[in-house]
Design an enzyme around this catalytic site. Structure first.
Site, PDB file in Angstrom:
ATOM      1  N   THR A 153       0.860  -1.185   0.000  1.00 27.20           N
ATOM      2  CA  THR A 153       0.000   0.000   0.000  1.00 27.20           C
ATOM      3  C   THR A 153       0.897   1.236   0.000  1.00 27.20           C
ATOM      4  O   THR A 153       1.341   1.679  -1.042  1.00 27.20           O
ATOM      5  CB  THR A 153      -0.976   0.002   1.197  1.00 27.20           C
ATOM      6  OG1 THR A 153      -0.241  -0.210   2.402  1.00 27.20           O
ATOM      7  CG2 THR A 153      -2.027  -1.078   1.034  1.00 27.20           C
ATOM      8  N   LYS A 179       4.338  -6.780   3.843  1.00 27.40           N
ATOM      9  CA  LYS A 179       4.093  -5.376   3.544  1.00 27.40           C
ATOM     10  C   LYS A 179       3.812  -4.638   4.829  1.00 27.40           C
ATOM     11  O   LYS A 179       3.351  -5.216   5.817  1.00 27.40           O
ATOM     12  CB  LYS A 179       2.937  -5.203   2.551  1.00 27.40           C
ATOM     13  CG  LYS A 179       1.561  -5.641   3.023  1.00 27.40           C
ATOM     14  CD  LYS A 179       0.789  -4.686   3.872  1.00 27.40           C
ATOM     15  CE  LYS A 179       0.678  -3.320   3.230  1.00 27.40           C
ATOM     16  NZ  LYS A 179      -0.030  -2.351   4.156  1.00 27.40           N
ATOM     17  N   THR A 203      -1.268  -1.402   8.312  1.00 34.44           N
ATOM     18  CA  THR A 203      -1.385  -2.854   8.379  1.00 34.44           C
ATOM     19  C   THR A 203      -0.071  -3.508   7.991  1.00 34.44           C
ATOM     20  O   THR A 203       0.593  -3.094   7.063  1.00 34.44           O
ATOM     21  CB  THR A 203      -2.466  -3.333   7.417  1.00 34.44           C
ATOM     22  OG1 THR A 203      -3.716  -2.820   7.814  1.00 34.44           O
ATOM     23  CG2 THR A 203      -2.562  -4.850   7.380  1.00 34.44           C
ATOM     24  N   GLU A 289       6.538   5.001   6.939  1.00 34.38           N
ATOM     25  CA  GLU A 289       6.121   6.249   6.292  1.00 34.38           C
ATOM     26  C   GLU A 289       6.941   7.426   6.809  1.00 34.38           C
ATOM     27  O   GLU A 289       6.868   7.774   7.994  1.00 34.38           O
ATOM     28  CB  GLU A 289       4.629   6.480   6.522  1.00 34.38           C
ATOM     29  CG  GLU A 289       3.773   5.477   5.771  1.00 34.38           C
ATOM     30  CD  GLU A 289       2.308   5.487   6.161  1.00 34.38           C
ATOM     31  OE1 GLU A 289       1.537   4.747   5.534  1.00 34.38           O
ATOM     32  OE2 GLU A 289       1.945   6.225   7.101  1.00 34.38           O
ATOM     33  N   ASN A 417       0.161  11.675   6.084  1.00 30.02           N
ATOM     34  CA  ASN A 417      -1.043  11.175   6.754  1.00 30.02           C
ATOM     35  C   ASN A 417      -2.096  12.231   7.086  1.00 30.02           C
ATOM     36  O   ASN A 417      -3.229  11.879   7.415  1.00 30.02           O
ATOM     37  CB  ASN A 417      -0.638  10.460   8.053  1.00 30.02           C
ATOM     38  CG  ASN A 417      -0.032   9.105   7.795  1.00 30.02           C
ATOM     39  OD1 ASN A 417      -0.743   8.155   7.483  1.00 30.02           O
ATOM     40  ND2 ASN A 417       1.277   9.007   7.899  1.00 30.02           N
TER      41      ASN A 417
END
Length: 429
Positions: A153, A179, A203, A289, A417
């Site tokens: 993702t 992932k 996730t 991230e 985000n």
């Protein structure tokens, strides 16, 4: 080095829908993966302990209990979480479609999803994706690469590993893909319930395959231990996902005699599985991230394992500590603060805090017995300047220890985000 008897594929079927929010700007990135064993395999799984869990997690947690599976169908772009009865219907239908096309019992097909929460699955796209993925199944490394891409993702790169080892005179292999980049602080158990007696270990998903022959109860025990040492020891942002899942299929095609939890063969497999899971878990943290620095937080000298775990997590998840890591600031005051509000027993005058290189033996202490040590500020800044370093904390109250693999907190994480209500393209991770 890939395990014998496994096929994989990954395809694009527009599950997120191009142009419908953050993540869809990646274009025709593959978004549906299929992993298949040529023969029925022993299966084990670990699942999120979040009280809100996705439909695929509920399906897998139930089916893994039988101990046998043969295929896993996984999509990215849609978590199929908080989708009610329709979500459960869709998860079951994904397994049914795959089972029909693969000519195997539906109970042998598992399912995983990752992506945006609260959106129903675009099932027509999923049907066509599964059909194409079945047609493209292959043993090749290219197909494995496609599957690794399809489960991503917000990841910036695929994550995979394989190792080979000897098991009862036979060559055996374990391979895995995973992932994860955001919504990362897994806390998984075999049932999806967090055991009260023992602190456990976007996730994260991990799918492992091995050609070793092993009993189901032994495989589950090995996976539980490996996850406790790896995926349940990482944090990017302190958020546990609704979809966290680790599944392992063991098809026995290596030719070793099937074994249980006792003996040297189990020890060998456990060691290999531990290595694979830890390497994959570290890949997740490094690809977090906006992550700039990765810090291994080592707590020693705690009164109990629960205390050591609580102290390590408090430090690893402190926004103040994480932002200081990003800035290269060796701010021990923030670390002491996090230790103090953690549930762990902490005596200020006993605490020692220091820094070291990854896997190094030398520690530069910034705090000794609750007071500043002799290291200069310039020396401490150099110690925390690398992209990866270790933070050592000694509570000097007992013999228990714990470790967490953590990430800093950056402007890039916030930018990625936060979203912008005036720009729909930034919304919906």
């Amino acid at each position: 080095m890939a395990p014998l008897g496994f096929l994989a594929s990954g395809v694009f079927c527009d599950i997120k829908r191009l142009g419908t929010g953050k993540g869809s700007q990646k274009g025709r990135k593959r978004d549906l993966a299929l992993i298949v064993s040529e023969v029925p395999a022993t299966v084990a799984g670990m699942f999120t302990t979040n009280q809100v869990c996705a439909a695929p997690v509920k399906v897998c947690a139930q089916r893994v209990k039988a101990g046998t599976a043969q295929a896993i169908v996984v999509n990215s772009g849609n978590a199929n979480a908080c989708t009610g009865r329709q979500g459960m219907k869709d998860a079951l239908e994904m397994t049914a479609v795959a089972a029909k096309l693969l000519h195997m019992p539906v109970r042998h097909v598992l399912v995983g999803s990752t992506g945006r929460i609260g959106v129903t699955m675009p099932m027509e796209n999923v049907w066509s994706g599964i059909s194409e993925a079945v047609a493209l199944l292959d043993h090749s490394s290219a197909r494995a690469d496609h599957a690794a891409e399809a489960i991503m993702t917000s990841d910036t790169r695929p994550k995979q590993i394989a190792v080979e080892f000897e098991l009862g005179g036979k060559k055996a292999r374990i391979g895995g893909i995973c992932k994860g980049a955001g919504m990362i602080q897994p806390g998984m158990s075999a049932t999806g319930r967090c055991p009260a007696a023992r602190p456990l270990h976007a996730t994260m998903l991990c799918f492992l395959t091995t050609d070793a022959a092993i009993e189901a109860t032994a495989l589950q025990a090995a996976l539980q231990e490996a996850v406790a040492r790896s995926f349940n020891r990482i944090t990017v942002d302190g958020d546990m996902s609704t979809n966290d899942t680790v599944l392992v299929l063991a098809n026995g095609l290596a030719g070793n005699s099937r074994f249980t939890i006792h003996g040297s063969r189990f020890t060998i497999l456990q060691s290999a599985l531990n290595h694979v899971c830890l390497e994959l878990a570290k890949m997740i943290v490094r690809d977090g991230e906006g992550v700039h620095r990765v810090v291994t937080v080592r707590v020693n000298g705690a009164k109990s394992v629960a205390d050591a775990d609580a102290a390590a997590r408090a430090v690893a998840n402190s926004a103040l500590v994480k932002t200081s890591w990003h800035g290269g600031d060796p701010n021990w005051g923030r670390i002491m603060d996090a230790l103090g509000y953690s549930p762990a027993t902490v005596v200020e005058e006993n605490v020692e805090i220091g820094y070291g290189a990854m896997n190094g033996k030398k520690i530069l202490w910034s705090l000794k017995h609750g007071q500043p040590a002799k290291a200069t500020f310039a020396e401490l800044c150099r110690a925390v300047a690398p992209d990866e370093f270790e933070l050592h904390i000694n509570l000097n109250l007992g013999k228990a220890s714990a470790v967490m693999y953590a990430a800093d907190l950056t402007e890039a994480y916030v930018e990625f985000n936060k979203g912008d209500v005036t720009d729909p393209a930034t919304l919906g991770g």
